[in-house]
Design a protein around this motif. Sequence first.
Motif, PDB file in Angstrom:
ATOM      1  N   TRP A  57      50.751  62.669  52.895  1.00 52.04           N
ATOM      2  CA  TRP A  57      50.451  61.363  53.838  1.00 52.04           C
ATOM      3  C   TRP A  57      49.050  60.893  53.382  1.00 52.04           C
ATOM      4  O   TRP A  57      48.757  60.015  54.103  1.00 52.04           O
ATOM      5  N   VAL A  58      48.221  61.884  52.729  1.00 51.99           N
ATOM      6  CA  VAL A  58      47.083  61.255  52.380  1.00 51.99           C
ATOM      7  C   VAL A  58      46.934  59.931  51.746  1.00 51.99           C
ATOM      8  O   VAL A  58      45.924  59.046  52.218  1.00 51.99           O
ATOM      9  N   ARG A  59      47.764  59.695  50.897  1.00 52.70           N
ATOM     10  CA  ARG A  59      47.647  58.347  49.967  1.00 52.70           C
ATOM     11  C   ARG A  59      48.114  57.137  50.877  1.00 52.70           C
ATOM     12  O   ARG A  59      47.397  56.328  51.024  1.00 52.70           O
ATOM     13  N   PRO A  60      49.310  57.349  51.754  1.00 49.51           N
ATOM     14  CA  PRO A  60      49.670  56.274  52.547  1.00 49.51           C
ATOM     15  C   PRO A  60      48.507  56.030  53.805  1.00 49.51           C
ATOM     16  O   PRO A  60      48.263  54.954  54.004  1.00 49.51           O
ATOM     17  N   ALA A  61      47.795  57.045  54.220  1.00 47.54           N
ATOM     18  CA  ALA A  61      46.968  57.002  55.382  1.00 47.54           C
ATOM     19  C   ALA A  61      45.603  56.355  54.685  1.00 47.54           C
ATOM     20  O   ALA A  61      45.024  55.159  55.271  1.00 47.54           O
ATOM     21  N   LEU A  62      45.291  56.689  53.443  1.00 45.74           N
ATOM     22  CA  LEU A  62      44.225  55.947  52.938  1.00 45.74           C
ATOM     23  C   LEU A  62      44.336  54.372  52.582  1.00 45.74           C
ATOM     24  O   LEU A  62      43.582  53.508  52.919  1.00 45.74           O
ATOM     25  N   ALA A  63      45.505  54.042  52.088  1.00 48.31           N
ATOM     26  CA  ALA A  63      46.062  52.706  51.885  1.00 48.31           C
ATOM     27  C   ALA A  63      45.960  51.914  53.278  1.00 48.31           C
ATOM     28  O   ALA A  63      45.370  50.948  53.344  1.00 48.31           O
ATOM     29  N   ALA A  64      46.423  52.681  54.335  1.00 48.05           N
ATOM     30  CA  ALA A  64      46.567  51.772  55.621  1.00 48.05           C
ATOM     31  C   ALA A  64      45.168  51.702  55.914  1.00 48.05           C
ATOM     32  O   ALA A  64      44.595  50.758  56.730  1.00 48.05           O
ATOM     33  N   ALA A  65      44.157  52.772  56.102  1.00 46.45           N
ATOM     34  CA  ALA A  65      42.875  52.713  56.307  1.00 46.45           C
ATOM     35  C   ALA A  65      42.361  51.385  55.973  1.00 46.45           C
ATOM     36  O   ALA A  65      41.408  50.614  56.270  1.00 46.45           O
ATOM     37  N   ALA A  66      42.492  51.338  54.581  1.00 49.04           N
ATOM     38  CA  ALA A  66      41.766  50.358  53.733  1.00 49.04           C
ATOM     39  C   ALA A  66      42.124  48.974  54.125  1.00 49.04           C
ATOM     40  O   ALA A  66      41.542  48.070  54.244  1.00 49.04           O
ATOM     41  N   VAL A  67      43.687  48.781  54.334  1.00 51.55           N
ATOM     42  CA  VAL A  67      44.132  47.548  54.736  1.00 51.55           C
ATOM     43  C   VAL A  67      43.658  47.091  56.151  1.00 51.55           C
ATOM     44  O   VAL A  67      43.084  45.947  56.346  1.00 51.55           O
TER      45      VAL A  67
END
Lengths: 122, 184
Positions: A57-67
């Motif tokens: 979940w780290v990558r999707p979470a980081l991507a969502a946070a960046a968006v």
Amino acid sequence: MTDIRLFSNNDDDEVVRGLRSLYAAPAGNAYWNELEARIMARVADVELGWWTELDRWVRPALAAAAVLLVAAGIAMYRARQSEADIAADQMLSAPPVPAATAIRPALQDDREARIRYLFGGR
Amino acid sequence: MTSTADARADERALVIAAQRGNTDAFARLVRAHQRRAYAVCRAIVLTHEDAEDAVQEGFLHAFKALDRFLPDQPFGAWLYRIMANASLDLVRRRKVRDADELPEAVPMPFRDPGESDELRRRLNEALLQLTDRQRSVIVLHDVEGFTHGEIGEMLGIPEGTARSDLHHARAALRRILKDVRSDL
């Protein structure tokens, strides 16, 4: 017999043949099936770990946070831009005449009204 | 040609499925590569048991690092590099452990009862006189058929070094085995 094979004239071939027999992988499917089972058992242990789920979940979470960060930045930029536009519009729509000339006609009108009243004019 | 391309496409599909968390796909990759992986490890470590450990460690590393693998690359080359690293790590750990402990008996490789014990003993003694790298290179090249370039990549050495290691290993084996013959 072994010595004759190992030390024949064609030593390299004999050495290679000897090496092949020495390093031969175990034969038989049962061995490989068991090794595969052991490997997959260890893989399953890794997969069941909570950190793997977290890692997934780290990558999707980081991507969502960046968006979200980019969206918030754009929203803030637009809000500031519209505030600046409103301020600029207000400045531009203010009366073009100087303050003194803007007040004077009103005063003049008042004065004329008083004179008219004193002298009985309409 | 087509069957090779098909096999590569199948493997790519398996890798992608495994990267998405499909463990059955990873099991099929294990099944397809475990014999060759064992051979790579066996060439680097001294015993069959260590080779088994290294294979398991290697596949575990590969599973954990699977998301960093680009599916368009050859999976085998990537996997065998991991296997070689797992084996080299194990050899290093063994050396550290052995340095701290009393010397053990010389480890013997996996035994196939059908083969001559004498041949094994002589060859094994000769191999133990080579450096670790020379032994790995000669086994990977002469037994497993890897190219100098592939061996260099696996062991982290230049291709030329792998070539010269092979030359020296063969010369040393020839010399050692001849010395044994003259003693008889």
